[in-house]
Write a protein that holds these residues in place. Structure first.
Motif, PDB file in Angstrom:
ATOM      1  N   ILE A 152       0.843  -1.197   0.000  1.00 31.18           N
ATOM      2  CA  ILE A 152       0.000   0.000   0.000  1.00 31.18           C
ATOM      3  C   ILE A 152       0.876   1.243   0.000  1.00 31.18           C
ATOM      4  CG2 ILE A 152      -1.767   1.289   1.254  1.00 31.18           C
ATOM      5  CD1 ILE A 152      -2.726  -1.374   2.442  1.00 31.18           C
ATOM      6  N   LEU A 153       0.652   2.102  -0.982  1.00 29.35           N
ATOM      7  CA  LEU A 153       1.442   3.322  -1.134  1.00 29.35           C
ATOM      8  C   LEU A 153       0.758   4.538  -0.539  1.00 29.35           C
ATOM      9  CD1 LEU A 153       2.542   2.823  -4.858  1.00 29.35           C
ATOM     10  CD2 LEU A 153       3.885   2.341  -2.806  1.00 29.35           C
ATOM     11  N   HIS A 154      -0.574   4.541  -0.522  1.00 28.14           N
ATOM     12  CA  HIS A 154      -1.334   5.708  -0.057  1.00 28.14           C
ATOM     13  C   HIS A 154      -2.302   5.293   1.038  1.00 28.14           C
ATOM     14  CE1 HIS A 154       0.283   7.927  -3.436  1.00 28.14           C
ATOM     15  NE2 HIS A 154      -0.138   6.974  -4.246  1.00 28.14           N
ATOM     16  N   MET A 155      -2.304   6.043   2.129  1.00 26.04           N
ATOM     17  CA  MET A 155      -3.177   5.757   3.270  1.00 26.04           C
ATOM     18  C   MET A 155      -4.314   6.774   3.399  1.00 26.04           C
ATOM     19  SD  MET A 155      -2.017   3.067   4.974  1.00 26.04           S
ATOM     20  CE  MET A 155      -0.538   2.081   5.198  1.00 26.04           C
ATOM     21  N   ASN A 156      -4.098   7.976   2.877  1.00 27.29           N
ATOM     22  CA  ASN A 156      -5.097   9.048   3.010  1.00 27.29           C
ATOM     23  C   ASN A 156      -5.717   9.342   1.648  1.00 27.29           C
ATOM     24  OD1 ASN A 156      -4.364   9.443   5.756  1.00 27.29           O
ATOM     25  ND2 ASN A 156      -2.584  10.592   5.070  1.00 27.29           N
ATOM     26  N   PHE A 157      -7.034   9.494   1.624  1.00 17.81           N
ATOM     27  CA  PHE A 157      -7.719   9.726   0.362  1.00 17.81           C
ATOM     28  C   PHE A 157      -8.619  10.950   0.442  1.00 17.81           C
ATOM     29  CE2 PHE A 157      -6.535   5.320   0.410  1.00 17.81           C
ATOM     30  CZ  PHE A 157      -6.044   5.109  -0.873  1.00 17.81           C
TER      31      PHE A 157
END
Length: 211
Positions: A152-157
């Motif tokens: 997983i590269l991104h945690m916040n969307f």
């Protein structure tokens, strides 16, 4: 000066719009949506922050010179008790100013609150890999949040990270997936990779939102 009567009547007309708030400021009232300023009731008139799309709806709107809101320009909105037009103006202003930057979800929160439980961390990580891969493959995310090794590269969307379809169903789909996978039993490992259930939720939300 804006009268309380005018402010109360305006609020009654708009309170069905989600997260609308009118707050008194000196002799007038500031208009908020989702806690963010979008306009003001000034001298018994509705002024909204001028945006490109709002000006398309009201091409002849008059810019208010006597009310200073820093670098924002405000235009007077004449809606003549046309509630649909009023609602469209408010939503358009908010979307133009803030929607793309609105926070959708922070999946790192679940890792933080479960950091003392390694088994839970592994489960949470894997169920998010399944979810994020599914969302990207379905065109709900603009950019793949996983690398080639499925890390997983991104945690916040933000809304800006979502496609048009994603802004409609990503959040609700995510909540349904969390509820479904929030069990610890002998089927946990099967559940967190069950894309058939994700597909079921996805199709149901598509039908509900008419995507």
């Amino acid at each position: 000066m804006t009268t309380k009567k005018y402010a109360d009547e305006f609020y009654k007309k708009t309170k069905s719009i989600r997260n609308i708030m009118v707050e008194k400021m000196f002799s007038d009232y500031v208009l908020y949506r989702n806690g963010k300023r979008i306009g003001v009731l000034f001298d018994n008139k509705l002024l909204l922050i001028s945006t490109e799309n709002l000006k398309k709806i009201f091409p002849n709107a008059i810019e208010e010179k006597t009310f200073d809101w820093g670098y924002y320009k405000l235009i007077q909105i004449e809606y003549n008790d046309n509630f649909e037009l009023l609602e469209k103006a408010i939503i358009t202003t908010y979307d133009d100013l803030y929607f793309q930057k609105d926070f959708v979800t922070d999946i790192s929160y679940l890792f933080k609150v479960n950091r003392s439980y390694q088994d839970s961390i592994t489960k949470i990580y894997n169920l998010h890999i399944t979810f994020l891969r599914f969302c990207y493959d379905k065109g709900l995310l603009k950019i793949n949040p996983l690398d080639k090794q499925d890390r997983i590269l991104h945690m916040n969307f933000l809304n800006n990270d979502l496609t048009e379809s994603g802004t409609k169903i990503f959040y609700e789909l995510y909540n349904k997936w969390l509820v479904y996978t929030d069990k610890n039993d002998d089927k946990t490992d099967e559940r967190i990779i069950n894309t058939k259930m994700l597909e079921k939720y996805y199709l149901g939300l598509n039908d509900k939102m008419k995507i």
